[in-house]
Scaffold this motif. Structure first.
Motif, PDB file in Angstrom:
ATOM      1  N   MET A  54       0.807  -1.214   0.000  1.00 27.41           N
ATOM      2  CA  MET A  54       0.000   0.000   0.000  1.00 27.41           C
ATOM      3  C   MET A  54       0.845   1.272   0.000  1.00 27.41           C
ATOM      4  O   MET A  54       0.313   2.375  -0.032  1.00 27.41           O
ATOM      5  CB  MET A  54      -0.925  -0.005   1.229  1.00 27.41           C
ATOM      6  CG  MET A  54      -1.899  -1.156   1.264  1.00 27.41           C
ATOM      7  SD  MET A  54      -2.840  -1.241   2.830  1.00 27.41           S
ATOM      8  CE  MET A  54      -3.780   0.295   2.757  1.00 27.41           C
ATOM      9  N   LYS A  55       2.171   1.093   0.068  1.00 31.52           N
ATOM     10  CA  LYS A  55       3.119   2.220   0.085  1.00 31.52           C
ATOM     11  C   LYS A  55       2.808   3.181   1.237  1.00 31.52           C
ATOM     12  O   LYS A  55       2.675   4.389   1.067  1.00 31.52           O
ATOM     13  CB  LYS A  55       3.099   2.962  -1.248  1.00 31.52           C
ATOM     14  CG  LYS A  55       3.545   2.096  -2.422  1.00 31.52           C
ATOM     15  CD  LYS A  55       3.549   2.857  -3.725  1.00 31.52           C
ATOM     16  CE  LYS A  55       4.017   1.971  -4.878  1.00 31.52           C
ATOM     17  NZ  LYS A  55       4.019   2.697  -6.184  1.00 31.52           N
ATOM     18  N   LYS A  56       2.695   2.598   2.442  1.00 29.79           N
ATOM     19  CA  LYS A  56       2.424   3.385   3.643  1.00 29.79           C
ATOM     20  C   LYS A  56       3.664   3.374   4.533  1.00 29.79           C
ATOM     21  O   LYS A  56       3.996   2.351   5.132  1.00 29.79           O
ATOM     22  CB  LYS A  56       1.225   2.819   4.409  1.00 29.79           C
ATOM     23  CG  LYS A  56      -0.117   3.088   3.722  1.00 29.79           C
ATOM     24  CD  LYS A  56      -1.252   2.579   4.568  1.00 29.79           C
ATOM     25  CE  LYS A  56      -2.605   2.953   3.971  1.00 29.79           C
ATOM     26  NZ  LYS A  56      -2.897   4.387   4.104  1.00 29.79           N
ATOM     27  N   PRO A  57       4.367   4.504   4.647  1.00 30.73           N
ATOM     28  CA  PRO A  57       5.587   4.553   5.467  1.00 30.73           C
ATOM     29  C   PRO A  57       5.272   4.639   6.957  1.00 30.73           C
ATOM     30  O   PRO A  57       4.178   5.053   7.359  1.00 30.73           O
ATOM     31  CB  PRO A  57       6.271   5.839   4.977  1.00 30.73           C
ATOM     32  CG  PRO A  57       5.127   6.717   4.553  1.00 30.73           C
ATOM     33  CD  PRO A  57       4.081   5.788   3.975  1.00 30.73           C
ATOM     34  N   LEU A  58       6.275   4.276   7.772  1.00 29.54           N
ATOM     35  CA  LEU A  58       6.102   4.328   9.224  1.00 29.54           C
ATOM     36  C   LEU A  58       6.553   5.657   9.827  1.00 29.54           C
ATOM     37  O   LEU A  58       6.086   6.039  10.902  1.00 29.54           O
ATOM     38  CB  LEU A  58       6.902   3.198   9.885  1.00 29.54           C
ATOM     39  CG  LEU A  58       6.243   1.838   9.988  1.00 29.54           C
ATOM     40  CD1 LEU A  58       7.185   0.830  10.624  1.00 29.54           C
ATOM     41  CD2 LEU A  58       4.949   1.910  10.770  1.00 29.54           C
ATOM     42  N   ASP A  59       7.495   6.349   9.170  1.00 24.22           N
ATOM     43  CA  ASP A  59       8.069   7.585   9.717  1.00 24.22           C
ATOM     44  C   ASP A  59       8.591   7.349  11.126  1.00 24.22           C
ATOM     45  O   ASP A  59       8.213   8.025  12.095  1.00 24.22           O
ATOM     46  CB  ASP A  59       7.024   8.719   9.734  1.00 24.22           C
ATOM     47  CG  ASP A  59       6.610   9.137   8.331  1.00 24.22           C
ATOM     48  OD1 ASP A  59       7.461   9.076   7.434  1.00 24.22           O
ATOM     49  OD2 ASP A  59       5.442   9.511   8.153  1.00 24.22           O
ATOM     50  N   LEU A  60       9.508   6.381  11.247  1.00 25.06           N
ATOM     51  CA  LEU A  60      10.024   5.994  12.558  1.00 25.06           C
ATOM     52  C   LEU A  60      10.743   7.129  13.266  1.00 25.06           C
ATOM     53  O   LEU A  60      10.630   7.280  14.490  1.00 25.06           O
ATOM     54  CB  LEU A  60      10.967   4.801  12.413  1.00 25.06           C
ATOM     55  CG  LEU A  60      10.307   3.427  12.253  1.00 25.06           C
ATOM     56  CD1 LEU A  60      11.358   2.366  11.987  1.00 25.06           C
ATOM     57  CD2 LEU A  60       9.514   3.069  13.502  1.00 25.06           C
ATOM     58  N   ARG A  61      11.491   7.925  12.542  1.00 25.71           N
ATOM     59  CA  ARG A  61      12.235   9.015  13.170  1.00 25.71           C
ATOM     60  C   ARG A  61      11.303   9.987  13.877  1.00 25.71           C
ATOM     61  O   ARG A  61      11.634  10.525  14.933  1.00 25.71           O
ATOM     62  CB  ARG A  61      13.054   9.763  12.120  1.00 25.71           C
ATOM     63  CG  ARG A  61      14.262   8.998  11.610  1.00 25.71           C
ATOM     64  CD  ARG A  61      15.085   9.852  10.672  1.00 25.71           C
ATOM     65  NE  ARG A  61      16.252   9.138  10.190  1.00 25.71           N
ATOM     66  CZ  ARG A  61      17.162   9.655   9.367  1.00 25.71           C
ATOM     67  NH1 ARG A  61      17.025  10.914   8.952  1.00 25.71           N
ATOM     68  NH2 ARG A  61      18.192   8.927   8.979  1.00 25.71           N
ATOM     69  N   GLN A  62      10.145  10.204  13.299  1.00 23.49           N
ATOM     70  CA  GLN A  62       9.207  11.170  13.864  1.00 23.49           C
ATOM     71  C   GLN A  62       8.320  10.568  14.953  1.00 23.49           C
ATOM     72  O   GLN A  62       7.990  11.237  15.932  1.00 23.49           O
ATOM     73  CB  GLN A  62       8.330  11.747  12.748  1.00 23.49           C
ATOM     74  CG  GLN A  62       7.378  12.829  13.212  1.00 23.49           C
ATOM     75  CD  GLN A  62       6.558  13.406  12.071  1.00 23.49           C
ATOM     76  OE1 GLN A  62       6.702  13.002  10.908  1.00 23.49           O
ATOM     77  NE2 GLN A  62       5.683  14.339  12.394  1.00 23.49           N
TER      78      GLN A  62
END
Length: 295
Positions: A54-62
């Motif tokens: 689904m091309k959904k990123p996690l944005d772990l840094r944020q």
């Protein structure tokens, strides 16, 4: 609510009710820590594949701190506590105790916002307490050794769900799929220390691994996707209906697959807890879809 969403709601209730069946099967063999590590890792891997598709990123840094908090209180701790309790208590009792989570969420929310608790909430709390007392007081599993600690663990698990829901209402908004995906990876890390405390007491068979796989992929991964789709389509209030239906499936699966006994106290206790939960949360079922269908 459309027919498709109604079917999704029933399916979700059946899946979440089934989580206690799978825990009852696997927890006595794997132990709570190993079982839950399997659960959250399987769920995280499944959601990672879905996220890539689904091309959904996690944005772990944020959002890594947010995922850790949610993973602790909404997954790692309650999952471990329920798995610990599942070694002793029946799936029926576990599913009803789980239904008290909205009560804790409402009470913690009132404390957090420093609001007075009204008469309806107090009545709901009293009913919820009475329903739990009736259920565990008469259920035969409550007479086993260690049942008192198991009941306390299950109640505390539901309390942790209340903490998670209170936190989520106050936290910065994060996309629902990312919440589910990120919290599962966080729970995978947070569960590791418990492996030293609760080693596996037995050797896993293919059937036991299958129960753990179902617990992770179906009861966590697929269930989250269904739940967030319902929230998006029908709203959070209507989606909350699953809380009131899932104990019925928890009891049903326990009877069909584990040979558990359903006494009058099971039905009465579950009904009282559900009514108490509805009073505390102020839940009012949306029956407009039913009226439209009749028309």
């Amino acid at each position: 609510m459309s027919t498709a969403n109604l079917l999704r709601l029933i399916l979700l209730a059946a899946i979440w009710g089934g989580s206690f069946l799978f825990m009852r099967i696997a927890a006595p063999v794997l132990g709570p820590a190993v079982l839950i590590e399997y659960r959250v890792v399987f769920a995280a891997l499944f959601l990672a594949i879905v996220g890539l598709m689904m091309k959904k990123p996690l944005d772990l840094r944020q959002h890594w701190k947010h995922y850790l908090i949610l993973g602790l209180f909404n997954s790692a701790l309650p999952f471990l506590l329920f798995a610990y309790a599942a070694r002793t208590l029946s799936a029926s009792v576990l599913s009803v105790l789980n239904a008290t989570a909205p009560i804790w969420g409402a009470l913690l929310g009132a404390v957090w916002q420093r609001q007075m608790v009204g008469g309806r909430v107090l009545l709901g709390l009293a009913l919820g307490t009475a329903g739990v007392a009736l259920l565990v007081g008469f259920d035969h599993s409550s007479a086993q050794a260690g049942a008192g600690l198991a009941i306390a663990a299950a109640v505390f698990a539901s309390f942790n769900y209340g903490i998670a829901s209170t936190y989520a209402r106050q936290a910065k908004a994060v996309e629902p799929f990312a919440n589910a995906h990120g919290s599962m990876w966080a729970a995978s890390l947070l569960t590791i220390p418990s492996l030293a405390v609760f080693p596996s007491p037995g050797e896993p068979t293919p059937g036991i691994i299958g129960a753990a796989l179902a617990l992770g992929v179906l009861c966590s991964g697929v269930a989250y996707l269904l739940y967030y789709k319902l929230v998006r389509d029908v709203g959070a209030t209507s989606a909350l209906t699953v809380t009131f239906i899932s104990p019925l499936f928890g009891i049903l699966w326990g009877v069909l697959f584990l040979g558990e006994t359903v006494g009058w106290y099971t039905v009465a206790g579950a009904a009282i807890v559900i009514v108490g939960t509805a009073l505390v949360t102020g839940f009012k079922p949306d029956l407009s879809w039913l009226r439209k269908s009749a028309a």
